[in-house]
Every structure is written in structure tokens, then in C-alpha cells.
Design an enzyme around this catalytic site. Structure first.
Site, mmCIF file in Angstrom:
data_model
loop_
_atom_site.group_PDB
_atom_site.id
_atom_site.type_symbol
_atom_site.label_atom_id
_atom_site.label_comp_id
_atom_site.label_asym_id
_atom_site.label_seq_id
_atom_site.Cartn_x
_atom_site.Cartn_y
_atom_site.Cartn_z
ATOM 1 C CE1 TYR A 108 15.437 22.634 107.145
ATOM 2 C CE2 TYR A 108 17.372 22.372 106.550
ATOM 3 C CZ TYR A 108 16.557 22.859 107.475
ATOM 4 O OH TYR A 108 17.140 23.703 108.396
ATOM 5 C CG ASP A 150 11.562 22.007 108.533
ATOM 6 O OD1 ASP A 150 10.580 23.089 108.562
ATOM 7 O OD2 ASP A 150 12.656 22.332 109.175
#
Length: 263
Positions: A108, A150
Site C-alpha cells: 500500500y 494500491d
């Protein structure tokens, strides 16, 4: 065949009902979640186990960030990199011993704040530094590896709803795109999404909550990615996304991506 999915879920406990729906409908072998927003002892282990996902690796943090990888095939956790260099829970790596020792890195990347200037915005500098640490790590990768998550960067012009309007918006600025390209070059990663959904075809994975009607406005960006080592990428047979998940009850602002491998 092995299927791997990635999804920034934006609070796993809050959105467990749609995670359950996704797992029942798509049944990936492995699911990588980002922004789980809970500590490890708060993760809903029993809910995943009831769905057949009893292999779990969690790197959690109170209230913020956090990543988790759940699987219905055997996994071994083997790494937790602090690419943020501040103790934040933004990575967990696992290997799949029954699938040629394939490695799945779940990451992330920081969003980077609102101002695309290192001097004016500490968060933007932290994001670029995070990617540079990832790049130094990638240069040493020597196993079949899939890195997903992400990335908070939409690198291609076709990865955003309006290239010119977003050139000065964090996630699509030239410096971010260049920094991500250096990471890509460090290991020769293959962008699996764009191997199957070819540029310049529309391909988004995130739509802001601020939009009153995300489908009508369609101001999306491709912030979520699945990149593979060259040999592993050649074994990918299919890649798809569940755009309809953005419209489920209490949705995440991101949608899940899935890749299938012949491995």
C-alpha cells in the site's frame, strides 16, 4: 490454475459483507487487501475462515493503513518491508509453496497528500522515497514474484479520466510517473493489467467518494496494479476487474482486480 486478487478495501471490518460477496462470486485462490485499518488482533479471521480462507498473513496498524493476504491454498509469510521507514504497516510478503514457490508482495503505497512538491508537502516526499526504497529492493528480486496493491499512481495517459487536467494532481504528476517507471525498470516488471487491457483502452480502479454519481461522471484513475516478474507474467492467462463492486452497498472507493495464472 491459480487466481490472485487485490483490493484496497478501506476498512475490512466495515466492508466484510462485500468482501464475502466478492469471495463467493469470484472465489480467487488468494486475496490481497490494503488499507484494512485495524490491528492484527482485530482482523476478522473467523469470517474469512468460514469462507474457506484459512491461510492468513496480516500486517496491521491501529486505525490506519494495514495490509492482509488471505488464501485458500497454503502460504508462508516471509517478509514485512518498512519502505515508509517509519513503522507504518504497508507491506506483507508471502510465498505459495505449492505453486513453484511463487511470491506475492502486497503493498500500500502512500497517497502523498495534495501538493505535488517535496518542499511544501512532507507526505509527497515520503511517497517518492517509499518508491525509491521499493526500487532498491526490486533490483535484488530473484524469484517468480507478483507485486500487487494500491500504488496510488496512475502512470499512463489512459489511466486517468483527463490527462491534461491531472498533470498537476498527485497520483498522475510526471515526477511520480517517472519514479514508478524506475521501479518498473529495476526488475523488468510486466504490468499485467495493461498486458490484457491494452492501452489506450479505458481502465480505472478508483473513483472518488466526492463524486455524486461516479458512473455518470466517470472520473476514474487506475491506482491499483498487479505487476509480475517476466517469467511469471508469461504464465498469466486472464485479467479482469469487478467495476460493479464500486456500486455495492457501502463500497470501497477502489474495486478488485483479478489475475489468473497457469502455474
Amino acid at each position: 490454475m491459480l487466481s490472485v486478487a487485490t483490493w484496497n478495501i478501506n476498512s475490512v471490518r466495515l466492508r466484510m459483507p462485500i468482501v464475502e460477496r466478492f469471495l463467493k462470486e469470484e472465489a480467487p485462490d488468494v486475496l490481497c487487501l490494503q488499507e484494512i485499518k485495524c490491528q492484527e488482533d482485530q482482523f476478522p479471521y473467523k469470517a474469512f475462515e468460514a469462507l474457506g480462507y484459512d491461510q492468513i498473513a496480516v500486517h496491521g496498524q491501529k486505525g490506519y493503513h494495514g495490509v492482509a493476504t488471505v488464501s485458500r491454498v497454503p502460504l508462508r509469510e516471509f517478509s514485512r518491508h518498512d519502505w515508509q521507514d517509519n513503522g507504518e504497516a504497508r507491506h506483507v510478503g508471502i510465498e505459495l509453496p505449492d505453486h513453484q514457490g511463487m511470491v506475492v508482495e502486497n503493498v500500500y503505497v502512500p497517497a502523498g497528500g495534495d501538493i505535488p512538491d517535496r518542499e511544501q508537502n512532507v507526505k509527497f516526499g515520503q511517497k517518492l522515497d517509499f518508491l525509491e526504497r521499493m526500487t532498491r529492493w526490486a533490483d535484488k528480486v530473484d524469484r517468480p514474484t507478483l507485486i500487487v496493491g494500491d500504488f496510488n499512481i496512475a502512470p499512463l495517459e489512459s489511466d486517468v479520466w483527463n490527462h491534461k487536467q491531472l498533470l498537476k494532481v498527485v497520483s498522475h504528476t510526471p515526477v511520480e510517473v517517472d519514479t514508478l517507471q524506475r521501479f518498473k525498470d529495476a526488475h523488468g516488471w510486466t504490468d499485467i493489467g495493461r498486458e490484457h487491457i491494452h492501452d489506450p483502452e479505458r481502465y480505472y480502479s478508483w473513483w472518488s467518494y466526492r463524486s455524486k454519481d461516479w458512473k455518470v461522471n466517470d472520473r476514474g484513475r487506475r491506482l491499483d496494479h498487479m505487476w509480475a516478474s517476466p517469467q511469471l507474467a508469461a504464465q498469466s492467462t486472464r485479467h479482469w476487474l469487478r467495476e460493479d463492486a464500486r456500486d455495492w452497498e457501502k463500497p470501497s472507493d477502489h474495486i478488485p482486480l483479478i489475475t489468473e495464472f497457469d502455474i
